[in-house]
Design a protein around this motif. Structure first.
Motif: not given
Length: 223
Positions: A1-24
């Motif tokens: 399994m691999q993991t990575t962390q990144f951010e999604l930027v919702d400019s319409s709400r001025q909200r930066v959403i941290p994401v922890a992703a897990y995948y094969a």
């Protein structure tokens, strides 16, 4: 399994959403496989990195898991449990639904191979209430929901999405949240009590025995 962390930027709400992703991990030389998407929502005050044992199990079932950080620095604290709790907390759940809707689109752009026809939404406690509200409002977007002891938002009384709810031994849902036995049979909703697990045990701080039981029940639901 691999993991990575990144951010999604919702400019319409001025909200930066941290994401922890897990995948094969992809095999060497192989093209990016098509993966089902699972959105994972933490309990109130928790972190999106607090549910790795569940994420690992979902990856084993073919999911790309995006664990969303719903509570952000600067957010107003959620109202305490006095008065009309549902009415007071509804804006917080609705914000979580908006975050999930944005994440579905943003993740598809980031990972074009994601299969959005079989979306799974998982949530613990307050995150489970967000998952239930999404299922109520947008059943066409969600195939399955796994609730880890959500207590406030009623289960949708409908056949889609399929629902599994694991219930703790120490917390009780508000009246009308859980479907009756007849409704459970009608809508194929699965509710399972965990007599050896408390509400606050349903994260990486659980014992190994608790983790095994939770993952066994999740695997049985997904198979």
């Amino acid at each position: 399994m691999q993991t990575t962390q990144f951010e999604l930027v919702d400019s319409s709400r001025q909200r930066v959403i941290p994401v922890a992703a897990y995948y094969a991990a992809a095999e060497t030389g192989a093209s990016t496989p098509t993966r089902k998407l699972a959105l994972l929502n933490h309990g109130y005050g928790g972190k999106n990195t607090d549910y790795t044992f569940i994420a690992q199990n979902l990856v084993a079932h073919g999911y790309y898991v995006a664990s969303l950080q719903q509570d952000l620095p600067g957010d107003a604290p959620m109202p305490t449990a006095t008065g009309n709790v549902y009415q007071a907390r509804y804006p917080y759940w609705a914000r979580g639904v908006q975050t999930m809707l944005f994440a579905l689109k943003a993740l598809k752009r980031r990972q074009p191979g994601l299969d959005l026809r079989h979306v799974l939404v998982v949530g613990h406690s307050n995150g489970g209430d967000m998952a239930m509200l999404l299922a109520q409002q947008h059943p066409e977007l969600v195939q399955k929901v796994i609730s880890l002891d959500n207590r406030r938002v009623p289960f949708p009384r409908q056949r889609r999405p399929e629902i599994l709810s694991l219930r703790s031994s120490d917390q009780v849902a508000d009246p009308g949240v859980l479907p009756s036995p007849a409704e459970q049979a009608k809508y194929h909703t699965t509710i399972i009590q965990l007599p050896a697990t408390l509400h606050n045990d349903m994260w990486d701080g659980a014992t190994e025995a608790q983790k095994r039981e939770i993952n066994y029940l999740i695997s049985r639901f997904l198979q």
